[in-house]
Every structure is written in C-alpha cells, then in structure tokens.
Write a protein that holds these residues in place. Sequence first.
Motif, mmCIF file in Angstrom:
data_model
loop_
_atom_site.group_PDB
_atom_site.id
_atom_site.type_symbol
_atom_site.label_atom_id
_atom_site.label_comp_id
_atom_site.label_asym_id
_atom_site.label_seq_id
_atom_site.Cartn_x
_atom_site.Cartn_y
_atom_site.Cartn_z
ATOM 1 N N VAL A 1 0.976 -1.322 -0.185
ATOM 2 C CA VAL A 1 0.110 0.066 -0.031
ATOM 3 C C VAL A 1 1.010 1.387 -0.037
ATOM 4 O O VAL A 1 1.554 1.582 1.045
ATOM 5 C CB VAL A 1 -0.988 0.025 1.227
ATOM 6 C CG1 VAL A 1 -2.076 1.182 1.158
ATOM 7 C CG2 VAL A 1 -1.828 -1.212 1.106
ATOM 8 N N GLY A 2 0.937 1.829 -1.109
ATOM 9 C CA GLY A 2 1.949 2.890 -1.364
ATOM 10 C C GLY A 2 3.267 2.456 -1.047
ATOM 11 O O GLY A 2 3.663 1.630 -1.797
ATOM 12 N N SER A 3 3.940 2.918 -0.088
ATOM 13 C CA SER A 3 5.337 2.572 0.108
ATOM 14 C C SER A 3 5.554 1.297 1.309
ATOM 15 O O SER A 3 6.546 0.883 1.724
ATOM 16 C CB SER A 3 6.326 3.730 0.643
ATOM 17 O OG SER A 3 5.760 4.252 1.796
ATOM 18 N N SER B 1 -5.026 5.480 -0.403
ATOM 19 C CA SER B 1 -3.971 5.388 -1.438
ATOM 20 C C SER B 1 -4.801 4.900 -2.894
ATOM 21 O O SER B 1 -5.513 4.037 -2.739
ATOM 22 C CB SER B 1 -2.899 4.079 -1.053
ATOM 23 O OG SER B 1 -1.999 3.939 -2.091
ATOM 24 N N SER C 1 -7.764 0.266 -4.900
ATOM 25 C CA SER C 1 -7.822 1.419 -4.110
ATOM 26 C C SER C 1 -7.723 1.109 -2.731
ATOM 27 O O SER C 1 -8.342 0.055 -2.233
ATOM 28 C CB SER C 1 -8.781 2.554 -4.567
ATOM 29 O OG SER C 1 -9.662 1.981 -4.301
ATOM 30 N N ASN D 1 -2.931 7.391 9.019
ATOM 31 C CA ASN D 1 -2.991 7.645 7.497
ATOM 32 C C ASN D 1 -1.704 8.008 6.940
ATOM 33 O O ASN D 1 -1.113 7.755 6.024
ATOM 34 C CB ASN D 1 -3.905 8.828 7.079
ATOM 35 C CG ASN D 1 -5.417 8.439 7.212
ATOM 36 O OD1 ASN D 1 -5.541 7.207 7.075
ATOM 37 N ND2 ASN D 1 -6.355 9.389 7.254
ATOM 38 N N GLY E 1 0.517 5.521 4.614
ATOM 39 C CA GLY E 1 0.234 6.070 3.377
ATOM 40 C C GLY E 1 -0.971 5.894 2.937
ATOM 41 O O GLY E 1 -1.179 5.489 1.769
ATOM 42 N N VAL E 2 -2.300 5.792 3.556
ATOM 43 C CA VAL E 2 -3.436 5.963 3.313
ATOM 44 C C VAL E 2 -4.168 7.091 3.544
ATOM 45 O O VAL E 2 -3.972 7.929 4.474
ATOM 46 C CB VAL E 2 -4.257 4.502 3.952
ATOM 47 C CG1 VAL E 2 -3.503 3.373 3.384
ATOM 48 C CG2 VAL E 2 -4.279 4.585 5.503
ATOM 49 N N HIS F 1 -1.445 2.457 -6.984
ATOM 50 C CA HIS F 1 -0.285 2.673 -6.035
ATOM 51 C C HIS F 1 -0.294 1.438 -5.131
ATOM 52 O O HIS F 1 0.557 1.430 -4.352
ATOM 53 C CB HIS F 1 -0.343 3.848 -5.419
ATOM 54 C CG HIS F 1 -0.185 5.328 -6.151
ATOM 55 N ND1 HIS F 1 0.916 5.770 -6.236
ATOM 56 C CD2 HIS F 1 -1.310 5.772 -6.860
ATOM 57 C CE1 HIS F 1 0.434 6.995 -7.109
ATOM 58 N NE2 HIS F 1 -0.627 6.890 -7.285
ATOM 59 N N ASN F 2 -1.270 0.456 -5.480
ATOM 60 C CA ASN F 2 -1.089 -0.680 -4.581
ATOM 61 C C ASN F 2 -0.967 -1.934 -5.311
ATOM 62 O O ASN F 2 -1.729 -2.134 -6.534
ATOM 63 C CB ASN F 2 -2.610 -0.587 -3.682
ATOM 64 C CG ASN F 2 -2.879 0.889 -3.303
ATOM 65 O OD1 ASN F 2 -1.952 1.408 -2.514
ATOM 66 N ND2 ASN F 2 -3.828 1.546 -3.513
#
Length: 310
Positions: free
Chosen positions: A78-80, A276, A251, A269, A273-274, A280-281
């Motif tokens: 999820v993101g990074s 997201s 998402s 969050n 990183g949400v 990006h996931n």
Amino acid sequence: MAFRGLFHRFRNRALAAAAAGAALVAVAAAPAAATTGQPSGPYTGMGTCPTASAPMQSPDNAIVGCVVATIGGGGFTVGSTKVNFTSPMTVTFGMYWSATGPTVTFPDGTTAALFSTAAPTDGKELTASPLDVPIPGLSNFWPGVTSAIVLIEPAGPVTAFAPLSAGENYPLFKLPIKLHLLNAFLGLNCYVGSNSSPIVLSPTAGTTSPPPPNQPITGDPGTIAIDNDPNGFGTSVIDFSGATMVDNALSVPGAHGCGLFDSADWIVNSLFGVPSAAGHNTITLTGVGSTIAVDPSISDLTNAINATRK
C-alpha cells in the motif's frame, strides 16, 4: 448454457485430462446416509458448505457447488508500505448458477458462467491469522505497541465468482475486505476500510490492467485436474493448485475509528500512506490451491459430501 458446456473450455485448452463426461450430469441412484463427522477425501474442508441454504436449494439452479481455497503466501503493498502474509488464509463458500444466470465473455471470446455465492454455515468466508505489521520508523520489539496487529476481515460476500477464468485476463472473484488494526494507542475499533467503503480485491491469474503508475503484472493459473466422485455420485471435483493471483488496480481508503473520537486517524493515514488511490497498491497471493465440487443436483451434491463424513 448446458452444465457440460461449462467445462468445454477446460478440454479445449488441455488444462486437464478429459472431463468427466456423462458423470458430470449423472445423478446417483441411492442417497448416502449423513453422519455428524467432517467430510473427507475430495470434500475435505467443505463441512460448512451451505447446501441447505435457500439460495442453493432453489429449483432454478442449473449448477451448485462448494468451494474451499487456501492461500499459502504472498503479501500486499500500500503505497510504500509492504506486508508479507506469514501464514495461510482460507476462503470457503457455496456457489450456484441458474440456467438464465449471468455469464462473462473473456478477452479470448469464450463465455462462461458467473456464479453467485452463499456464505458458509459458520459465517467465515475468510479465515486469516493476525499479521504483525511494523510501524514505519520504529524498531519493532513489542508487538501491539511498536507494531500494529492487523486482522484481515471480510467486509461483504464474495461476488462475481468466475471459476473458469484460470489463465484469462479476468478476476476470479471480487472480495471486499477491511483491515482491523490493533495497537495499544489506537483502541479496539481502528480500521482501514469498512463494510460501506471496503478494499475490494479482484485477483486474477492472468494479466492486470492497472491505472498508472502501476504497470501490468501477470499471475499463474497453476495446474488443473478434474475427478469424478469416488463413491459414484454425479458430483465432479475440480482441483486447482500452485496458482498465483495478482491485483494492482485496487484502491485503499483511509483509516477510521482510531484513537479517542478518531483522534489518531491522521496518524495511521500518515504512517501507512492511506488513503491510497488505485495504481499505487498491489496484492499478490501465492501458493493458491482450491477445490470446487460441482453438480447439477443439490441433493446429489449433499449426498456426495455426506458419504465421506467420518
């Protein structure tokens, strides 16, 4: 679409040996006596299949079935933030399709049934062990304090089940989930995702079509085998093994319920990183094995399962 026609694609694509032929539509002459033990043999794990439920008992059904799937590993990004699945997950449910039910046309032009599903009798469509997820920036030496214990929970039923999508660029199913985060400072009701705003998994063994910046990735359908019922019933058992399912078009919503009066939502969050956006996931499910028992007759399917109870 005839019942036998549902397996036409398997034969044409040599994904399995010759299908059961007439056995796919045969109905056993004599019922088996039910016992109180758990099903065994090819029906292991199907003890909670809702064969007595109203949707599966409907006379309109042309095909009914029971599904048990095990996910051996994988993980999500999820993101990074990256999290690995450290123990198996299990998905169980019943399935049914009427002769006038929905179908899907795959990119290669073939058509197959799109099944509806029924929740298992224990209500546990998804069973997963807790994950110990480190909090970014902290050394994880105290689970639940310097990390978040994450429970993957269903946020709704499995829908749009397409068991013949193996090898196609099409999702096997849609499964809404939510992530329950347990931490000493977050309280007991901290979630990412909810029943009304879930994370919707749409994994495929084919190739994805994500929005940018993600690029298409490809899974693996593994191997498929079709066997007859060992006791002479008309049920056929389809085994999928060694599959890899992928989804990188999903998402992930933001957190809610974290801390007193949602006071820690922004912290979750920010750390993870949400929310997201799609693109990006990524989620990868490895070592996926599933067993699907299918029959045109709900009584025959029930008797076939009960005959293996010990």
